[in-house]
Design a protein around this motif. Structure first.
Motif, PDB file in Angstrom:
ATOM      1  N   SER A 183       7.433  -6.445   5.461  1.00  0.00           N
ATOM      2  CA  SER A 183       7.489  -6.821   6.869  1.00  0.00           C
ATOM      3  C   SER A 183       8.661  -7.735   7.177  1.00  0.00           C
ATOM      4  CB  SER A 183       6.174  -7.501   7.279  1.00  0.00           C
ATOM      5  OG  SER A 183       5.099  -6.588   7.188  1.00  0.00           O
ATOM      6  N   ALA A 184       9.131  -8.455   6.165  1.00  0.00           N
ATOM      7  CA  ALA A 184      10.248  -9.380   6.350  1.00  0.00           C
ATOM      8  C   ALA A 184      11.593  -8.780   5.946  1.00  0.00           C
ATOM      9  CB  ALA A 184       9.998 -10.658   5.541  1.00  0.00           C
ATOM     10  N   ASP A 185      11.603  -7.506   5.559  1.00  0.00           N
ATOM     11  CA  ASP A 185      12.817  -6.871   5.021  1.00  0.00           C
ATOM     12  C   ASP A 185      13.373  -5.864   6.018  1.00  0.00           C
ATOM     13  OD1 ASP A 185      14.784  -5.604   3.578  1.00  0.00           O
ATOM     14  OD2 ASP A 185      13.565  -5.295   1.785  1.00  0.00           O
ATOM     15  N   ALA A 186      14.378  -6.275   6.757  1.00  0.00           N
ATOM     16  CA  ALA A 186      14.957  -5.400   7.790  1.00  0.00           C
ATOM     17  C   ALA A 186      15.734  -4.243   7.196  1.00  0.00           C
ATOM     18  CB  ALA A 186      15.862  -6.222   8.704  1.00  0.00           C
ATOM     19  N   SER A 187      16.096  -4.319   5.925  1.00  0.00           N
ATOM     20  CA  SER A 187      16.863  -3.238   5.297  1.00  0.00           C
ATOM     21  C   SER A 187      15.968  -2.126   4.744  1.00  0.00           C
ATOM     22  CB  SER A 187      17.730  -3.792   4.169  1.00  0.00           C
ATOM     23  OG  SER A 187      16.933  -4.261   3.093  1.00  0.00           O
ATOM     24  N   LEU A 188      14.672  -2.362   4.726  1.00  0.00           N
ATOM     25  CA  LEU A 188      13.724  -1.371   4.203  1.00  0.00           C
ATOM     26  C   LEU A 188      13.250  -0.474   5.335  1.00  0.00           C
ATOM     27  CD1 LEU A 188      12.030  -0.410   1.748  1.00  0.00           C
ATOM     28  CD2 LEU A 188      10.283  -2.058   2.455  1.00  0.00           C
ATOM     29  N   ARG A 189      13.318   0.846   5.139  1.00  0.00           N
ATOM     30  CA  ARG A 189      12.960   1.780   6.205  1.00  0.00           C
ATOM     31  C   ARG A 189      11.726   2.604   5.893  1.00  0.00           C
ATOM     32  NH1 ARG A 189      17.836   5.391   8.116  1.00  0.00           N
ATOM     33  NH2 ARG A 189      16.202   5.951   9.615  1.00  0.00           N
ATOM     34  N   PHE A 190      11.437   2.818   4.612  1.00  0.00           N
ATOM     35  CA  PHE A 190      10.338   3.702   4.230  1.00  0.00           C
ATOM     36  C   PHE A 190       9.551   3.106   3.067  1.00  0.00           C
ATOM     37  CE2 PHE A 190      14.031   6.299   5.455  1.00  0.00           C
ATOM     38  CZ  PHE A 190      13.528   6.924   6.590  1.00  0.00           C
ATOM     39  N   VAL A 191       8.242   3.282   3.110  1.00  0.00           N
ATOM     40  CA  VAL A 191       7.370   2.929   1.993  1.00  0.00           C
ATOM     41  C   VAL A 191       6.567   4.165   1.627  1.00  0.00           C
ATOM     42  CG1 VAL A 191       5.415   1.530   1.231  1.00  0.00           C
ATOM     43  CG2 VAL A 191       7.203   0.494   2.655  1.00  0.00           C
ATOM     44  N   VAL A 192       6.565   4.496   0.346  1.00  0.00           N
ATOM     45  CA  VAL A 192       5.774   5.620  -0.170  1.00  0.00           C
ATOM     46  C   VAL A 192       4.684   5.041  -1.058  1.00  0.00           C
ATOM     47  CG1 VAL A 192       5.785   7.754  -1.508  1.00  0.00           C
ATOM     48  CG2 VAL A 192       7.780   7.156  -0.110  1.00  0.00           C
ATOM     49  N   LEU A 193       3.435   5.322  -0.729  1.00  0.00           N
ATOM     50  CA  LEU A 193       2.290   4.804  -1.481  1.00  0.00           C
ATOM     51  C   LEU A 193       1.649   5.937  -2.269  1.00  0.00           C
ATOM     52  CD1 LEU A 193       0.252   2.522  -2.113  1.00  0.00           C
ATOM     53  CD2 LEU A 193      -0.992   3.201  -0.050  1.00  0.00           C
ATOM     54  N   GLY A 194       1.565   5.775  -3.583  1.00  0.00           N
ATOM     55  CA  GLY A 194       0.959   6.786  -4.440  1.00  0.00           C
ATOM     56  C   GLY A 194       0.133   6.154  -5.532  1.00  0.00           C
ATOM     57  N   GLY A 195      -0.338   6.985  -6.449  1.00  0.00           N
ATOM     58  CA  GLY A 195      -1.162   6.509  -7.550  1.00  0.00           C
ATOM     59  C   GLY A 195      -0.710   7.108  -8.868  1.00  0.00           C
ATOM     60  N   ALA A 196      -0.902   6.365  -9.953  1.00  0.00           N
ATOM     61  CA  ALA A 196      -0.504   6.817 -11.283  1.00  0.00           C
ATOM     62  C   ALA A 196      -1.655   7.553 -11.968  1.00  0.00           C
ATOM     63  CB  ALA A 196      -0.082   5.620 -12.127  1.00  0.00           C
ATOM     64  N   GLY A 197      -1.296   8.370 -12.942  1.00  0.00           N
ATOM     65  CA  GLY A 197      -2.293   8.964 -13.827  1.00  0.00           C
ATOM     66  C   GLY A 197      -3.125  10.068 -13.243  1.00  0.00           C
ATOM     67  N   GLY A 198      -2.634  10.749 -12.215  1.00  0.00           N
ATOM     68  CA  GLY A 198      -3.372  11.877 -11.660  1.00  0.00           C
ATOM     69  C   GLY A 198      -4.452  11.521 -10.667  1.00  0.00           C
ATOM     70  N   SER A 199      -4.463  10.274 -10.213  1.00  0.00           N
ATOM     71  CA  SER A 199      -5.394   9.849  -9.166  1.00  0.00           C
ATOM     72  C   SER A 199      -4.627   9.063  -8.116  1.00  0.00           C
ATOM     73  CB  SER A 199      -6.512   8.959  -9.722  1.00  0.00           C
ATOM     74  OG  SER A 199      -7.357   9.668 -10.594  1.00  0.00           O
ATOM     75  N   PHE A 200      -5.077   9.158  -6.869  1.00  0.00           N
ATOM     76  CA  PHE A 200      -4.521   8.302  -5.827  1.00  0.00           C
ATOM     77  C   PHE A 200      -5.263   6.973  -5.858  1.00  0.00           C
ATOM     78  CE2 PHE A 200      -4.424   6.872  -1.312  1.00  0.00           C
ATOM     79  CZ  PHE A 200      -3.055   6.620  -1.236  1.00  0.00           C
ATOM     80  N   CYS A 201      -6.549   6.991  -5.529  1.00  0.00           N
ATOM     81  CA  CYS A 201      -7.336   5.757  -5.543  1.00  0.00           C
ATOM     82  C   CYS A 201      -8.815   6.103  -5.475  1.00  0.00           C
ATOM     83  CB  CYS A 201      -6.943   4.866  -4.372  1.00  0.00           C
ATOM     84  SG  CYS A 201      -7.932   3.357  -4.245  1.00  0.00           S
ATOM     85  N   ALA A 202      -9.585   5.565  -6.429  1.00  0.00           N
ATOM     86  CA  ALA A 202     -11.009   5.848  -6.505  1.00  0.00           C
ATOM     87  C   ALA A 202     -11.848   5.002  -5.563  1.00  0.00           C
ATOM     88  CB  ALA A 202     -11.505   5.655  -7.934  1.00  0.00           C
ATOM     89  N   GLY A 203     -11.202   4.118  -4.784  1.00  0.00           N
ATOM     90  CA  GLY A 203     -11.949   3.281  -3.857  1.00  0.00           C
ATOM     91  C   GLY A 203     -12.201   1.904  -4.422  1.00  0.00           C
ATOM     92  N   GLY A 204     -13.091   1.179  -3.772  1.00  0.00           N
ATOM     93  CA  GLY A 204     -13.366  -0.192  -4.157  1.00  0.00           C
ATOM     94  C   GLY A 204     -14.023  -0.302  -5.525  1.00  0.00           C
ATOM     95  N   SER A 205     -13.649  -1.332  -6.259  1.00  0.00           N
ATOM     96  CA  SER A 205     -14.261  -1.605  -7.554  1.00  0.00           C
ATOM     97  C   SER A 205     -15.490  -2.484  -7.356  1.00  0.00           C
ATOM     98  CB  SER A 205     -13.258  -2.302  -8.468  1.00  0.00           C
ATOM     99  OG  SER A 205     -13.887  -2.751  -9.652  1.00  0.00           O
ATOM    100  N   LEU A 206     -16.630  -2.039  -7.857  1.00  0.00           N
ATOM    101  CA  LEU A 206     -17.865  -2.821  -7.740  1.00  0.00           C
ATOM    102  C   LEU A 206     -18.059  -3.778  -8.911  1.00  0.00           C
ATOM    103  CD1 LEU A 206     -20.391  -0.074  -6.515  1.00  0.00           C
ATOM    104  CD2 LEU A 206     -19.115  -1.740  -5.144  1.00  0.00           C
TER     105      LEU A 206
END
Length: 259
Positions: A43-66
């Motif tokens: 949010s403070a970086d005016a030179s940044l234009r794109f953010v790509v969010l992904g996951g490692a190891g063949g998963s994106f995200c399993a959700g909240g950890s209990l």
């Protein structure tokens, strides 16, 4: 910087990769805080234009950890005590709001499962790409838990009818079904090349205009429900349905209400 979130800068693009394959990139406190720090930096970086969010190891995200509050499941809050679950869950709400507020274009690159909180992360993206082996679900309700913090973001992304189909049934959707619902923009064969193609197509949109447009669109958001969502989540997790639902899931049987 946490090793559970990898951040790679390539010119005007930053790639954020959830990096805990053993848990299918579940949203621990560590990952939530690392993502919040990344959002603050972006949010403070005016030179940044794109953010790509992904996951490692063949998963994106399993959700909240209990795991961090397993002992509290099914345990009513003692009278007069302050519930730590409320602050913990509201912090995840802070993350969802921070992702939506990014002035950059946010692309979710989903490979594998995006469950619960991971589904919510995908709903915060401006564009969502998925592979044919991706799957999407908000299964909390089948465990007796309220899908609380993600609810406004699922509702905003999908609309009322589809949001109810997801959150009140808890069924799993494949990538093609998720595209029909409106969550996924493109189902692709090769995620890296497809992400690069989308980034190239978005380069025509100048950053100041993008940030201003996103600020305007964000004014259409539903009310800020972080506190009531956290209270609803805490109450459900401490209730008997969550204890039965999670126990039944671990025992690979139907919960009492579905038997």
């Amino acid at each position: 910087m946490s090793d559970k979130l990898l951040r790679e800068r390539q010119g005007a693009i930053e790639r954020w990769t959830l990096n805990d394959p053993a848990s299918r990139n579940a949203l621990t406190n560590e990952i939530v805080e690392a993502l919040l720090a990344a959002c603050a930096d972006a949010s403070a970086d005016a030179s940044l234009r794109f953010v790509v969010l992904g996951g490692a190891g063949g998963s994106f995200c399993a959700g909240g950890s209990l795991g961090g509050f397993a002992k509290l499941i099914g345990q009513p809050l003692p009278a007069g005590d302050t519930d730590p679950l409320i602050a913990m869950n509201a912090r995840f709400g802070d993350l969802l709001h921070a992702l939506c507020a990014l002035p950059q274009l946010l692309i979710a690159a989903v490979d594998g499962p995006a469950m619960g909180g991971g589904f919510g992360l995908a709903c915060c993206a401006d564009f969502c790409l998925a592979t044919g082996r991706s799957s999407f679900a908000t299964p909390e309700i089948t465990l007796g838990i309220v899908p609380a913090q993600i609810a406004p973001f699922v509702w905003r992304r999908l609309g009322d009818r589809a949001a109810r189909q997801c959150m009140l049934r808890g069924r799993t959707f494949n990538a093609v079904e998720a595209q029909r619902l409106g969550l996924v923009d493109e189902v692709v064969d090769e995620l890296s090349a497809a992400t690069d193609a989308v980034l190239a197509s978005l380069a025509a949109a100048p950053p100041a205009a993008v940030a201003a447009t996103k600020r305007l669109l964000n004014r259409l958001d539903p009310p800020d429900l972080r506190l009531p969502a956290a209270e609803a989540f805490s109450a459900s997790l401490r209730g008997p349905e969550a204890l039965e639902g999670i126990t039944a899931f671990r025992d690979k049987r139907k919960p009492g209400w579905a038997a």
